[in-house]
Design a protein around this motif. Structure first.
Motif, PDB file in Angstrom:
ATOM      1  N   GLN A  29      -4.464  -6.205   2.738  1.00 43.66           N
ATOM      2  CA  GLN A  29      -3.146  -5.680   2.356  1.00 43.66           C
ATOM      3  C   GLN A  29      -3.274  -4.693   1.192  1.00 43.66           C
ATOM      4  O   GLN A  29      -2.543  -3.723   1.108  1.00 43.66           O
ATOM      5  CB  GLN A  29      -2.204  -6.815   1.968  1.00 43.66           C
ATOM      6  CG  GLN A  29      -1.412  -7.324   3.156  1.00 43.66           C
ATOM      7  CD  GLN A  29      -0.949  -8.759   2.958  1.00 43.66           C
ATOM      8  OE1 GLN A  29      -0.934  -9.263   1.839  1.00 43.66           O
ATOM      9  NE2 GLN A  29      -0.582  -9.417   4.034  1.00 43.66           N
ATOM     10  N   GLU A  30      -4.249  -4.979   0.320  1.00 40.87           N
ATOM     11  CA  GLU A  30      -4.452  -4.089  -0.831  1.00 40.87           C
ATOM     12  C   GLU A  30      -5.408  -2.946  -0.499  1.00 40.87           C
ATOM     13  O   GLU A  30      -5.878  -2.230  -1.377  1.00 40.87           O
ATOM     14  CB  GLU A  30      -4.991  -4.903  -2.015  1.00 40.87           C
ATOM     15  CG  GLU A  30      -3.946  -5.862  -2.556  1.00 40.87           C
ATOM     16  CD  GLU A  30      -4.534  -6.888  -3.527  1.00 40.87           C
ATOM     17  OE1 GLU A  30      -5.780  -6.920  -3.707  1.00 40.87           O
ATOM     18  OE2 GLU A  30      -3.731  -7.665  -4.080  1.00 40.87           O
ATOM     19  N   LYS A  31      -5.760  -2.830   0.776  1.00 45.08           N
ATOM     20  CA  LYS A  31      -6.680  -1.791   1.277  1.00 45.08           C
ATOM     21  C   LYS A  31      -8.015  -1.824   0.531  1.00 45.08           C
ATOM     22  O   LYS A  31      -8.650  -0.813   0.272  1.00 45.08           O
ATOM     23  CB  LYS A  31      -6.054  -0.397   1.165  1.00 45.08           C
ATOM     24  CG  LYS A  31      -4.742  -0.266   1.917  1.00 45.08           C
ATOM     25  CD  LYS A  31      -4.479   1.191   2.237  1.00 45.08           C
ATOM     26  CE  LYS A  31      -3.179   1.491   2.940  1.00 45.08           C
ATOM     27  NZ  LYS A  31      -2.485   0.447   3.651  1.00 45.08           N
ATOM     28  N   ASN A  32      -8.439  -3.016   0.192  1.00 44.18           N
ATOM     29  CA  ASN A  32      -9.682  -3.227  -0.523  1.00 44.18           C
ATOM     30  C   ASN A  32     -10.757  -3.556   0.520  1.00 44.18           C
ATOM     31  O   ASN A  32     -11.160  -4.707   0.703  1.00 44.18           O
ATOM     32  CB  ASN A  32      -9.459  -4.418  -1.475  1.00 44.18           C
ATOM     33  CG  ASN A  32     -10.257  -4.269  -2.711  1.00 44.18           C
ATOM     34  OD1 ASN A  32     -11.283  -3.594  -2.679  1.00 44.18           O
ATOM     35  ND2 ASN A  32      -9.804  -4.897  -3.781  1.00 44.18           N
TER      36      ASN A  32
END
Ligand code: AMP
Ligand code: ZN
Length: 459
Positions: A425-428
């Motif tokens: 979700q945090e594009k990590n």
């Protein structure tokens, strides 16, 4: 043993006695099927299922009616705004409101089964009971409780001395604080019985009536259908706590005007599931579905277990930690139960303590605590099994249906999968890939498909 239930009408715990010896009439306000149910909605249906199970455990047979609101529930409780079904249809790119209703009704029933909620005796849809609703409104009209505006037929709440008693509404305080546009309503608490279709557009769901083409207001369906399938005076009517102030208040107003009864002898309300201490609601889109939990590897019955740990008249704050705890506790219970041999008998002392707890207004947290006492007790394993099977009629954890299998996902894997979700979700992506590798090392694979996240054991 006596059964005590809390009645919102009298604001106290009362002894429950059925009105008729034959069957207890139980009406539960069903879902508005313009979207999936969230786990908060499902908390209310599990409370109602527990109530039904407890009634049956006490030897009553129950006629359990649940409606499907597939028309008439407006976006605002103040009788303004769009019909939620038409809104759902627009959101789905113009798919018809009828198709939307069918889709979400089926999805809701699937969730009910996954949670092991017993099948109601009868499901009834608002759209299949338009003539009953029209007849009900006509009776209200003939008794002088209605008036007409340019957009519909309204119930005149000032005609009743005790309007709002269920919610202990302070009508003079409400008037003083009024800041909303009442339109042509005569009193702030008046509500629509029949809404006219707009002149300039055609609605998907509309019917002819003695007053003109339109659709029923939301509250009338429950009064008309509970009256038809149970009677004008039946045992218990349930819903979530948000129904006290408007929906149930208005149902009662209609029934008192039509039949001179408050419809049900007991009015019972489940308190809300909160998420981060805020109300979870369908309209804010930030809700969790049962499927969201399943996608992360949780068993729907772990969510049931979590609900049993809190009393239905207390708000429950959802947290992943609490759900993990519930999943672990349920797994421990299942493993013990499956390992115990058959052939024992129900321990009567224990059974009577269990009955005592659940008969105190469905005290499931105390009942669960007793169950853990049973697991640790010195009874023989066979007797423990027979006794727990007896209790599971109320708990509904489907212990008999469970088989130990290698599809159980270890909590360590679930933790990693959840952390990976957060990272995604945090594009990590780096963290997400690392977590995926760690999951693989533990012998599992996590996949992101159209159905959401799935965790599988590597073969
Ligand atoms: P609806 O589909 O919005 O008509 O709601 C279905 C049922 O869920 C009703 O009985 C509501 O009172 C109940 N409900 C709505 N939100 C929650 C929540 N956050 N927790 C528990 N019950 C809820
Ligand atoms: Zn209702």
């Amino acid at each position: 043993m006596k059964l005590y239930l809390y009645d919102t009408w009298q604001r106290k715990i009362r002894t429950f006695e059925p009105l008729n010896l034959g069957e207890v009439g139980l009406y539960c306000c069903g879902p508005t099927v313009y979207d999936y149910a969230h786990i908060g909605n499902l908390r209310t249906y599990m409370f109602e299922d527990t109530l039904r199970r407890v009634l049956e455990f006490n030897g009553h047979s129950v006629r359990h009616v649940v409606n499907i609101t597939d028309v008439g529930h407006l976006v605002s409780d103040g009788d303004e705004g769009e019909d939620k079904m038409e809104k759902g249809s627009r959101r789905a790119g113009g798919e018809s409101a009828w198709v939307i209703a069918e889709l979400y009704t089926k999805a809701f029933q699937k969730d009910m089964h996954a949670l092991n909620n017993l099948e109601p005796t009868l499901w009834c849809r608002a759209t299949e009971h338009i003539s009953e609703q029209i007849d009900f409104i006509a009776t209200l009209e003939s008794k002088g409780f209605t008036y007409r505006t340019t957009d519909g037929i309204y119930f005149d709440s000032s005609k009743q001395d005790n309007y709002g008693y269920l919610a202990r509404l302070d009508l003079s305080g409400l008037k003083a604080g009024v800041r909303v546009d009442m339109g042509q309503k005569r009193n702030l608490t008046d509500f629509a019985l029949w809404k006219f279709s707009p002149q300039d557009s055609q609605r998907q769901m509309e019917w002819d009536s003695p007053w003109g083409i339109g659709f029923p207001g939301w509250h009338i369906e429950c009064s008309a259908m509970s009256r038809k399938y149970l009677s004008p005076w039946f045992d218990i009517h349930c819903g979530g706590e948000d129904h006290i102030g408007v929906h149930h208040t208005n149902e009662i107003a209609q029934s008192q005007a039509c039949d001179g009864t408050r419809a049900a002898n007991f009015w019972m309300h489940g308190h809300f599931l909160q998420l981060d201490n805020a109300k979870m609601s369908k309209s804010t889109n930030d809700f969790l579905r049962l499927q969201s939990l399943v996608d992360l590897g949780y068993d729907p019955l772990a969510y049931r277990y979590l609900n049993l740990t809190a009393h239905y008249r207390k708000q429950l704050n959802f947290s992943w930690n609490a759900l993990d705890g519930a999943q672990q506790a349920l797994d421990r219970l299942r493993v013990s139960y499956a390992a115990w041999p058959e052939g024992g008998g129900v321990d009567q002392v224990f059974a009577s303590s269990f009955l005592h707890e659940i008969n105190q207004d469905l005290n499931t947290p105390r009942a669960l605590a007793l169950v853990w006492g049973l697991v640790k007790s010195s009874l023989s394993d066979a007797d423990k099994k027979a006794t727990l099977r007896h209790c599971d009629q109320v708990l509904g954890l489907a212990l008999d249906g469970w088989q130990p299998s290698d599809t159980m996902i270890p909590s360590e894997v679930m933790e990693l999968a959840k952390a990976r979700q957060v990272a995604r979700q945090e594009k990590n992506w780096q963290v997400s890939d690392d977590l995926r590798s760690r999951i693989i090392k533990l012998g599992y694979i996590v996949e992101d498909g159209a159905q959401g996240v799935q965790i599988k054991k590597l073969s």
